[in-house]
Design a protein around this motif. Structure first.
Motif, PDB file in Angstrom:
ATOM      1  N   VAL A  16     -11.460   5.447 -45.185  1.00  0.00           N
ATOM      2  CA  VAL A  16     -10.541   4.355 -44.869  1.00  0.00           C
ATOM      3  C   VAL A  16      -9.292   4.439 -45.744  1.00  0.00           C
ATOM      4  N   GLY A  17      -8.214   3.855 -45.230  1.00  0.00           N
ATOM      5  CA  GLY A  17      -7.005   3.722 -46.042  1.00  0.00           C
ATOM      6  C   GLY A  17      -5.865   4.618 -45.565  1.00  0.00           C
ATOM      7  N   GLY A  18      -4.691   4.330 -46.090  1.00  0.00           N
ATOM      8  CA  GLY A  18      -3.496   5.091 -45.734  1.00  0.00           C
ATOM      9  C   GLY A  18      -2.272   4.348 -46.218  1.00  0.00           C
ATOM     10  N   TYR A  19      -1.150   5.082 -46.320  1.00  0.00           N
ATOM     11  CA  TYR A  19       0.087   4.482 -46.867  1.00  0.00           C
ATOM     12  C   TYR A  19       0.471   3.213 -46.125  1.00  0.00           C
ATOM     13  N   LYS A  20       0.241   3.247 -44.833  1.00  0.00           N
ATOM     14  CA  LYS A  20       0.661   2.184 -43.934  1.00  0.00           C
ATOM     15  C   LYS A  20       0.142   0.807 -44.357  1.00  0.00           C
ATOM     16  N   TRP A  21      -1.035   0.783 -44.955  1.00  0.00           N
ATOM     17  CA  TRP A  21      -1.681  -0.498 -45.257  1.00  0.00           C
ATOM     18  C   TRP A  21      -1.693  -0.834 -46.742  1.00  0.00           C
ATOM     19  N   GLU A  22      -0.943  -0.019 -47.528  1.00  0.00           N
ATOM     20  CA  GLU A  22      -1.019  -0.174 -48.986  1.00  0.00           C
ATOM     21  C   GLU A  22      -0.512  -1.514 -49.494  1.00  0.00           C
ATOM     22  N   ASN A  23       0.436  -2.116 -48.759  1.00  0.00           N
ATOM     23  CA  ASN A  23       1.026  -3.360 -49.269  1.00  0.00           C
ATOM     24  C   ASN A  23       0.403  -4.631 -48.717  1.00  0.00           C
ATOM     25  N   LEU A  24      -0.691  -4.482 -48.022  1.00  0.00           N
ATOM     26  CA  LEU A  24      -1.390  -5.677 -47.524  1.00  0.00           C
ATOM     27  C   LEU A  24      -2.037  -6.408 -48.694  1.00  0.00           C
ATOM     28  N   PRO A  25      -2.264  -7.716 -48.544  1.00  0.00           N
ATOM     29  CA  PRO A  25      -3.020  -8.412 -49.594  1.00  0.00           C
ATOM     30  C   PRO A  25      -4.413  -7.798 -49.761  1.00  0.00           C
ATOM     31  N   HIS A  26      -4.948  -7.924 -50.973  1.00  0.00           N
ATOM     32  CA  HIS A  26      -6.212  -7.292 -51.331  1.00  0.00           C
ATOM     33  C   HIS A  26      -7.321  -7.432 -50.293  1.00  0.00           C
ATOM     34  N   ASN A  27      -7.506  -8.654 -49.789  1.00  0.00           N
ATOM     35  CA  ASN A  27      -8.654  -8.898 -48.913  1.00  0.00           C
ATOM     36  C   ASN A  27      -8.472  -8.305 -47.515  1.00  0.00           C
ATOM     37  N   LEU A  28      -7.256  -7.835 -47.215  1.00  0.00           N
ATOM     38  CA  LEU A  28      -7.039  -7.227 -45.895  1.00  0.00           C
ATOM     39  C   LEU A  28      -6.869  -5.719 -45.978  1.00  0.00           C
ATOM     40  N   LYS A  29      -6.838  -5.195 -47.192  1.00  0.00           N
ATOM     41  CA  LYS A  29      -6.685  -3.750 -47.362  1.00  0.00           C
ATOM     42  C   LYS A  29      -7.902  -3.032 -46.768  1.00  0.00           C
ATOM     43  N   PRO A  30      -7.700  -1.805 -46.274  1.00  0.00           N
ATOM     44  CA  PRO A  30      -8.823  -1.023 -45.742  1.00  0.00           C
ATOM     45  C   PRO A  30      -9.978  -0.911 -46.743  1.00  0.00           C
ATOM     46  N   GLU A  31      -9.642  -0.742 -48.029  1.00  0.00           N
ATOM     47  CA  GLU A  31     -10.670  -0.597 -49.066  1.00  0.00           C
ATOM     48  C   GLU A  31     -11.575  -1.827 -49.129  1.00  0.00           C
ATOM     49  N   ALA A  32     -11.003  -3.007 -48.811  1.00  0.00           N
ATOM     50  CA  ALA A  32     -11.798  -4.235 -48.856  1.00  0.00           C
ATOM     51  C   ALA A  32     -12.940  -4.171 -47.846  1.00  0.00           C
ATOM     52  N   ALA A  33     -12.703  -3.474 -46.745  1.00  0.00           N
ATOM     53  CA  ALA A  33     -13.733  -3.346 -45.711  1.00  0.00           C
ATOM     54  C   ALA A  33     -14.921  -2.564 -46.237  1.00  0.00           C
ATOM     55  N   LEU A  34     -14.621  -1.530 -46.991  1.00  0.00           N
ATOM     56  CA  LEU A  34     -15.673  -0.687 -47.550  1.00  0.00           C
ATOM     57  C   LEU A  34     -16.503  -1.482 -48.552  1.00  0.00           C
ATOM     58  N   LEU A  35     -15.803  -2.262 -49.385  1.00  0.00           N
ATOM     59  CA  LEU A  35     -16.508  -3.060 -50.385  1.00  0.00           C
ATOM     60  C   LEU A  35     -17.370  -4.120 -49.704  1.00  0.00           C
ATOM     61  N   LYS A  36     -16.821  -4.718 -48.647  1.00  0.00           N
ATOM     62  CA  LYS A  36     -17.572  -5.752 -47.927  1.00  0.00           C
ATOM     63  C   LYS A  36     -18.812  -5.149 -47.258  1.00  0.00           C
ATOM     64  N   LEU A  37     -18.632  -3.975 -46.707  1.00  0.00           N
ATOM     65  CA  LEU A  37     -19.742  -3.289 -46.043  1.00  0.00           C
ATOM     66  C   LEU A  37     -20.853  -2.973 -47.050  1.00  0.00           C
ATOM     67  N   ARG A  38     -20.474  -2.429 -48.194  1.00  0.00           N
ATOM     68  CA  ARG A  38     -21.462  -2.088 -49.232  1.00  0.00           C
ATOM     69  C   ARG A  38     -22.211  -3.336 -49.682  1.00  0.00           C
ATOM     70  N   LYS A  39     -21.445  -4.394 -49.927  1.00  0.00           N
ATOM     71  CA  LYS A  39     -22.053  -5.627 -50.419  1.00  0.00           C
ATOM     72  C   LYS A  39     -22.947  -6.254 -49.354  1.00  0.00           C
ATOM     73  N   SER A  40     -22.432  -6.338 -48.116  1.00  0.00           N
ATOM     74  CA  SER A  40     -23.191  -7.005 -47.052  1.00  0.00           C
ATOM     75  C   SER A  40     -24.484  -6.265 -46.739  1.00  0.00           C
ATOM     76  N   LEU A  41     -24.442  -4.941 -46.787  1.00  0.00           N
ATOM     77  CA  LEU A  41     -25.655  -4.171 -46.477  1.00  0.00           C
ATOM     78  C   LEU A  41     -26.550  -4.013 -47.714  1.00  0.00           C
ATOM     79  N   GLY A  42     -26.098  -4.537 -48.842  1.00  0.00           N
ATOM     80  CA  GLY A  42     -26.916  -4.475 -50.059  1.00  0.00           C
ATOM     81  C   GLY A  42     -27.122  -3.054 -50.577  1.00  0.00           C
ATOM     82  N   LEU A  43     -26.091  -2.222 -50.464  1.00  0.00           N
ATOM     83  CA  LEU A  43     -26.225  -0.797 -50.818  1.00  0.00           C
ATOM     84  C   LEU A  43     -25.965  -0.596 -52.304  1.00  0.00           C
ATOM     85  N   TYR A  44     -26.959  -0.897 -53.110  1.00  0.00           N
ATOM     86  CA  TYR A  44     -26.704  -0.908 -54.550  1.00  0.00           C
ATOM     87  C   TYR A  44     -26.768   0.462 -55.214  1.00  0.00           C
ATOM     88  N   THR A  45     -27.370   1.440 -54.542  1.00  0.00           N
ATOM     89  CA  THR A  45     -27.444   2.781 -55.154  1.00  0.00           C
ATOM     90  C   THR A  45     -26.572   3.772 -54.413  1.00  0.00           C
TER      91      THR A  45
END
Ligand code: IPM
Ligand code: MN
Length: 365
Positions: A74-103
């Motif tokens: 995920v990610g790219g220059y195009k979305w770099e200036n979005l607020p934190h919670n809308l950045k592509p990276e936020a999706a990855l963090l949400k996915l990890r947290k929601s699925l409980g992927l702790y390792t």
């Protein structure tokens, strides 16, 4: 047996490497008589563009309903200036947290054809084989309070006992059937949170008498990985240290394009290459799909218990590299530079031939 797999190709080169990995997955599944059902959803910048959110509830639900998830990048220059919670990276963090992927498991093994392609000398590298266990759903990535205003910015590094214990158990169990050494990486000389981490890891170590526990400060670990990578077996560390350490470990293998990862929780599993979305080469059929293909091997092993299928994929990658084929990112003078699709079909051809040799009893996989 039918497995349901959610594909999240994402941004940049994500779709190309996931499509390559899917070809390998289908080919191998057929050989081993399992059937794969895939569903594709958007994640990251492409999801933001279409839905105004980098990860929709519907995409998340599809992941909950599947046996494993394969993600591209995920990610790219195009979305770099979005607020934190809308950045592509936020999706990855949400996915990890929601699925409980702790390792998060990131192996740093050197393909034999590759000892000369790293920025490290081959004699330092030869025989390197360790794996990073990175805690993925806690630490400073998720701690509260967090934020910034005009005068300051702040995050909080926090670990609970349970969070440290569960990943420590995973690391010790794995070390038990590897070389028997866990190196726990922290910054206990400065951070209270790290001292706590160290205490809990010590306690867990008590239940694994055949495994040796070592502690190492993260700055020293960064140095030791490039000085003498062979000393490591299982590196156990928190979220942010693991992020950094695994990139360093990635380079000893020659390229981040080679490194797969598995993120496991008690119910769900996600597989993804460690590399990013490489927007500069996206859509050009140039990307290195090996990390994604190798992530499929990890899926066969960890989610489906199909160790032989995983070995078949890894052996075929190794063979393809030994034949001198390389994507541009890992090519040196004299190598045969091929594109994403070509290296994928070469790997599949090698899967076929190794499988056939095995069926004839030449190889035992
Ligand atoms: C990784 C990446 C992510 C992380 C980013 C994209 C959120 O760097 O998977 O290593 O920091 O975990
Ligand atoms: Mn990273």
């Amino acid at each position: 047996m039918t497995y349901r797999i959610t594909l999240l190709p994402g941004d940049g080169i994500g779709p190309e490497v996931v499509s390559a990995a899917l070809k390998v997955m289908n080919f191998v599944a057929e050989k081993f008589n399992v059937s794969i059902q895939t569903q594709e959803r958007l994640i990251g910048g492409c999801s933001y563009d279409k839905f105004g959110s980098p990860l929709t509830d519907e995409a998340l639900q599809t992941c909950y309903d599947s046996d494993a998830v394969l993600l591209g990048a995920v990610g790219g220059y195009k979305w770099e200036n979005l607020p934190h919670n809308l950045k592509p990276e936020a999706a990855l963090l949400k996915l990890r947290k929601s699925l409980g992927l702790y390792t998060n498991i990131r192996p740093a093994k050197v393909y034999s054809a590759f000892v000369d392609s790293s920025s490290l000398k081959s004699e330092i590298l030869a025989g390197t084989d360790f794996v990073v266990f990175r805690e993925l759903t806690g630490g400073i990535y998720f701690g509260e309070p967090r934020g910034f205003d005009e005068e300051k910015g702040w995050n909080t590094m926090v670990y609970t006992k349970e969070e440290v214990e569960r990943i420590a158990h995973m690391a010790f169990k794995t070390a038990g059937h590897r070389k028997g050494v866990v190196t726990s990486v922290d910054k206990a000389n400065v951070l209270e949170c790290s001292q706590f981490w160290r205490n809990v890891v010590e306690e867990v170590a008590g239940s694994y008498s055949s495994v040796t526990l070592k502690h190492m400060y993260v700055d020293n670990a960064a140095m030791q990985i490039v000085r003498d990578p062979k000393q490591f077996d299982v590196i156990l560390t928190g979220n942010i240290f693991g992020d950094i350490i695994s990139d360093i470990a990635g380079m000893i293998t020659g390229s981040l394009g080679m490194l797969p990862s598995a993120s496991l929780g008690s119910k769900y599993a996600l597989y993804e290459p460690v590399h990013g979305s490489a927007p500069d080469i996206a859509g050009q059929n140039k990307a290195n799909p090996i990390a994604a293909i190798s992530s499929v091997a990890m899926m066969f092993e960890h989610s489906f218990g199909m160790t032989k299928a995983a070995e078949l994929i890894e052996t075929s990658i190794d063979k393809t590299l030994s034949q001198g084929y390389r994507t541009a990112d890992i090519a040196r003078k004299g190598d045969n530079i091929v594109d994403t699709e070509k290296i994928t079909s070469l790997i599949i051809q090698n899967i076929e031939s190794i499988y056939n040799e095995q069926a004839l009893g030449v190889f035992t996989l």
